[in-house]
Design a protein around this motif. Structure first.
Motif, mmCIF file in Angstrom:
data_model
loop_
_atom_site.group_PDB
_atom_site.id
_atom_site.type_symbol
_atom_site.label_atom_id
_atom_site.label_comp_id
_atom_site.label_asym_id
_atom_site.label_seq_id
_atom_site.Cartn_x
_atom_site.Cartn_y
_atom_site.Cartn_z
ATOM 1 N N PHE A 122 0.855 -1.184 0.000
ATOM 2 C CA PHE A 122 0.000 0.000 0.000
ATOM 3 C C PHE A 122 0.893 1.236 0.000
ATOM 4 O O PHE A 122 2.054 1.174 0.414
ATOM 5 C CB PHE A 122 -0.875 0.034 1.256
ATOM 6 C CG PHE A 122 -1.680 -1.212 1.482
ATOM 7 C CD1 PHE A 122 -2.966 -1.321 0.994
ATOM 8 C CD2 PHE A 122 -1.149 -2.280 2.193
ATOM 9 C CE1 PHE A 122 -3.715 -2.472 1.203
ATOM 10 C CE2 PHE A 122 -1.885 -3.432 2.408
ATOM 11 C CZ PHE A 122 -3.175 -3.529 1.910
ATOM 12 N N ASP A 123 0.340 2.370 -0.429
ATOM 13 C CA ASP A 123 1.101 3.596 -0.234
ATOM 14 C C ASP A 123 0.870 4.103 1.185
ATOM 15 O O ASP A 123 0.127 3.494 1.974
ATOM 16 C CB ASP A 123 0.795 4.645 -1.310
ATOM 17 C CG ASP A 123 -0.646 5.149 -1.308
ATOM 18 O OD1 ASP A 123 -1.366 4.935 -0.312
ATOM 19 O OD2 ASP A 123 -1.055 5.766 -2.315
ATOM 20 N N ASP A 124 1.504 5.204 1.542
ATOM 21 C CA ASP A 124 1.428 5.688 2.918
ATOM 22 C C ASP A 124 0.025 6.103 3.328
ATOM 23 O O ASP A 124 -0.242 6.295 4.518
ATOM 24 C CB ASP A 124 2.381 6.871 3.115
ATOM 25 C CG ASP A 124 3.834 6.442 3.206
ATOM 26 O OD1 ASP A 124 4.091 5.239 3.353
ATOM 27 O OD2 ASP A 124 4.712 7.329 3.131
ATOM 28 N N CYS A 125 -0.878 6.262 2.366
ATOM 29 C CA CYS A 125 -2.258 6.637 2.674
ATOM 30 C C CYS A 125 -3.183 5.431 2.740
ATOM 31 O O CYS A 125 -4.413 5.581 2.777
ATOM 32 C CB CYS A 125 -2.760 7.649 1.655
ATOM 33 S SG CYS A 125 -1.919 9.253 1.795
ATOM 34 N N GLY A 126 -2.613 4.222 2.760
ATOM 35 C CA GLY A 126 -3.409 3.013 2.933
ATOM 36 C C GLY A 126 -4.120 2.546 1.682
ATOM 37 O O GLY A 126 -5.040 1.730 1.758
ATOM 38 N N GLY A 127 -3.697 3.032 0.506
ATOM 39 C CA GLY A 127 -4.332 2.643 -0.745
ATOM 40 C C GLY A 127 -3.385 1.901 -1.660
ATOM 41 O O GLY A 127 -2.159 1.964 -1.507
ATOM 42 N N MET A 129 -8.716 2.194 -0.993
ATOM 43 C CA MET A 129 -8.009 2.151 0.285
ATOM 44 C C MET A 129 -8.538 1.052 1.190
ATOM 45 O O MET A 129 -9.706 0.661 1.118
ATOM 46 C CB MET A 129 -8.068 3.497 0.995
ATOM 47 C CG MET A 129 -9.441 3.917 1.460
ATOM 48 S SD MET A 129 -9.421 5.499 2.363
ATOM 49 C CE MET A 129 -8.613 5.019 3.894
ATOM 50 N N HIS A 130 -7.637 0.555 2.051
ATOM 51 C CA HIS A 130 -7.973 -0.452 3.052
ATOM 52 C C HIS A 130 -7.672 0.017 4.468
ATOM 53 O O HIS A 130 -8.030 -0.671 5.424
ATOM 54 C CB HIS A 130 -7.177 -1.736 2.808
ATOM 55 C CG HIS A 130 -7.568 -2.477 1.571
ATOM 56 N ND1 HIS A 130 -8.668 -3.294 1.502
ATOM 57 C CD2 HIS A 130 -6.986 -2.529 0.344
ATOM 58 C CE1 HIS A 130 -8.751 -3.826 0.294
ATOM 59 N NE2 HIS A 130 -7.748 -3.373 -0.430
ATOM 60 N N ALA A 131 -6.983 1.134 4.621
ATOM 61 C CA ALA A 131 -6.576 1.588 5.953
ATOM 62 C C ALA A 131 -6.578 3.107 5.987
ATOM 63 O O ALA A 131 -6.234 3.763 5.000
ATOM 64 C CB ALA A 131 -5.186 1.060 6.295
ATOM 65 N N ALA A 132 -6.978 3.659 7.119
ATOM 66 C CA ALA A 132 -7.001 5.112 7.308
ATOM 67 C C ALA A 132 -5.739 5.532 8.047
ATOM 68 O O ALA A 132 -5.520 5.126 9.191
ATOM 69 C CB ALA A 132 -8.238 5.522 8.095
ATOM 70 N N SER A 185 -7.590 1.018 13.733
ATOM 71 C CA SER A 185 -6.165 1.269 13.584
ATOM 72 C C SER A 185 -5.659 0.588 12.313
ATOM 73 O O SER A 185 -6.072 -0.532 11.995
ATOM 74 C CB SER A 185 -5.433 0.728 14.816
ATOM 75 O OG SER A 185 -4.102 1.174 14.850
ATOM 76 N N PRO A 186 -4.794 1.237 11.525
ATOM 77 C CA PRO A 186 -4.484 0.738 10.181
ATOM 78 C C PRO A 186 -3.918 -0.670 10.125
ATOM 79 O O PRO A 186 -4.189 -1.407 9.173
ATOM 80 C CB PRO A 186 -3.487 1.767 9.632
ATOM 81 C CG PRO A 186 -3.037 2.573 10.793
ATOM 82 C CD PRO A 186 -4.134 2.530 11.791
ATOM 83 N N LEU A 238 -4.813 -3.217 11.540
ATOM 84 C CA LEU A 238 -5.841 -4.242 11.700
ATOM 85 C C LEU A 238 -6.441 -4.704 10.379
ATOM 86 O O LEU A 238 -7.149 -5.707 10.344
ATOM 87 C CB LEU A 238 -6.946 -3.730 12.622
ATOM 88 C CG LEU A 238 -6.526 -3.432 14.059
ATOM 89 C CD1 LEU A 238 -7.703 -2.911 14.865
ATOM 90 C CD2 LEU A 238 -5.933 -4.666 14.713
ATOM 91 N N ASN A 239 -6.179 -3.982 9.278
ATOM 92 C CA ASN A 239 -6.646 -4.380 7.949
ATOM 93 C C ASN A 239 -8.162 -4.257 7.848
ATOM 94 O O ASN A 239 -8.899 -5.213 8.099
ATOM 95 C CB ASN A 239 -6.206 -5.810 7.608
ATOM 96 C CG ASN A 239 -6.677 -6.241 6.223
ATOM 97 O OD1 ASN A 239 -6.921 -5.415 5.352
ATOM 98 N ND2 ASN A 239 -6.808 -7.542 6.023
ATOM 99 N N GLY A 240 -8.618 -3.086 7.445
ATOM 100 C CA GLY A 240 -10.046 -2.841 7.288
ATOM 101 C C GLY A 240 -10.483 -1.652 8.110
ATOM 102 O O GLY A 240 -10.296 -1.628 9.329
ATOM 103 N N VAL A 241 -11.061 -0.651 7.447
ATOM 104 C CA VAL A 241 -11.482 0.570 8.131
ATOM 105 C C VAL A 241 -12.654 0.296 9.064
ATOM 106 O O VAL A 241 -12.691 0.773 10.197
ATOM 107 C CB VAL A 241 -11.846 1.647 7.091
ATOM 108 C CG1 VAL A 241 -12.436 2.884 7.755
ATOM 109 C CG2 VAL A 241 -10.610 2.033 6.269
ATOM 110 N N LEU A 242 -13.639 -0.484 8.594
ATOM 111 C CA LEU A 242 -14.799 -0.893 9.387
ATOM 112 C C LEU A 242 -15.035 -2.381 9.172
ATOM 113 O O LEU A 242 -14.635 -2.939 8.148
ATOM 114 C CB LEU A 242 -16.064 -0.137 8.955
ATOM 115 C CG LEU A 242 -16.107 1.383 9.077
ATOM 116 C CD1 LEU A 242 -17.427 1.905 8.494
ATOM 117 C CD2 LEU A 242 -15.950 1.831 10.522
#
Length: 350
Positions: A228-233, A243-246, A306-307, A309-313
């Motif tokens: 992923f890039d630093d923005c979780g995408g 994206m997968h992480a915030a 938390s990023p 954990l893999n998954g925003v919700l």
């Protein structure tokens, strides 16, 4: 400096804060109390950044999953972040530093995908079969469209095992970003009990779709790293950039003490706010199974997990639209599609 880092803290792996584990464990052990619906305002439509949308938001008739006929906003996001670039993802050499690369998250830890991370993979995953480099300092990366499409799928082509997998926007169909259209209830309907969330989970205010948890087991099982890039995408052939992480790249505005700003709207119409740091958890109060709570200022809203954990919700507390009744479900691969991002069953933890 990475988006999730402060000036005084830099790290290459993250463990789940104990305070977060205790709060969420307590939440999971209790049946949620029905929440009275706060007065809802729709000012969040103004949160979308310039160029995040490809056309004006429309209000359309829709049917919710409980059969309720209502009105929805039909929103089409651009599929490319309006406020930052895409990438970088994989390292090219085993000496690459954190400023040159993206990240990897596996459900337990978050890593910078540095050259040292590539060298350490056998010990990180206790498996000597890991070998993403040629032994002479060069990392194996999917550097052509053909290699990317052969590796970014569940049945990874054998010749692309032990590769760092990355896609590029120019490899998408027509070399254009993949837009996503979603229908989101104008007025959220709070259910009081959670329902599993599947992708897309929502859309960000900088124009990106949020997907469900990445299929980490399948990725690691092929001895690949889908960076992923630093923005979780990252990019795949079906959803394009998603994206997968915030990690703090698309928040809008400021937030009071103990809160975080919103960065997205979920498919049920509730806002998604940034990750709560451990020091804010006591101020925020208990979060429910879906990482949500109600405050005077924001009404009911979620906080991203938390990023690492893999998954925003993992679930919704509101009702989403009934896709079978018509209307765009939010794009993505066709049923049975071979993309690595075909969503796995939702996790049952926050």
């Amino acid at each position: 400096m990475k988006p999730w880092q402060t000036a005084s803290v830099r790290y290459t792996s993250v463990t789940i804060p104990l305070a977060l584990v205790l709060v969420l464990t307590n939440c999971m052990s209790n049946t949620p109390e029905p929440v009275s619906e706060p007065e809802h305002t729709h000012g969040w439509l103004d949160f979308f950044m310039p160029d995040a949308l490809v056309k004006d938001v429309a209000t359309v008739e829709c049917t919710l999953s409980d059969g309720t006929a209502t009105s929805c906003y039909e929103i089409t996001v651009a599929g490319t972040p309006s406020n930052h670039g895409v990438g970088p993802f994989c390292p090219r050499t085993t000496t690459a530093t954190e400023d040159e690369v993206g990240i990897w998250l596996d459900g337990d830890n978050l890593y910078d995908v540095t050259g040292q991370f590539i060298l350490d993979l056998p010990s990180i995953y206790n498996d000597d079969h890991w070998m993403l480099h040629d032994g002479q300092g060069h990392v194996r990366v999917t550097d052509t469209k053909e290699a990317f499409e052969a590796a970014a799928r569940p049945n990874v082509a054998e010749e692309y095992e032990n590769y760092c997998v990355e896609g590029r926007m120019e490899w998408l169909e027509g070399g254009e970003p993949v837009t996503t259209t979603v229908q989101i209830p104008v007025t959220p309907v709070h259910q009081g009990t959670p329902t599993p969330a599947r992708g897309p989970l929502g859309v960000t205010f900088n124009g990106i779709r949020i997907d469900a948890a990445a299929p980490v087991d399948a990725i690691l099982g092929a001895h690949t790293i889908a960076a992923f890039d630093d923005c979780g995408g990252h990019v795949n052939p079906f959803e394009g950039y998603h994206m997968h992480a915030a990690t703090g790249c698309s928040e809008v505005g400021d937030a009071p003490d103990g809160e975080t700003p919103p960065f997205a709207v979920a498919m049920d119409g509730y806002l998604i706010h940034g990750v709560l740091e451990s020091g804010d958890l006591d101020k925020a109060g208990d979060l429910d199974e879906c990482n949500g709570h109600t405050t005077d200022g924001y009404g009911y809203h979620y906080h991203a997990r938390s990023p690492e954990l893999n998954g925003v919700l993992t679930c919704y507390m509101g009702t989403t639209i009934n896709h079978a009744a018509g209307g765009p479900p939010g794009g993505g691969p066709p049923p049975g599609g071979e993309g690595f991002e075909t969503p796995p069953p939702p996790h049952d933890h926050n």
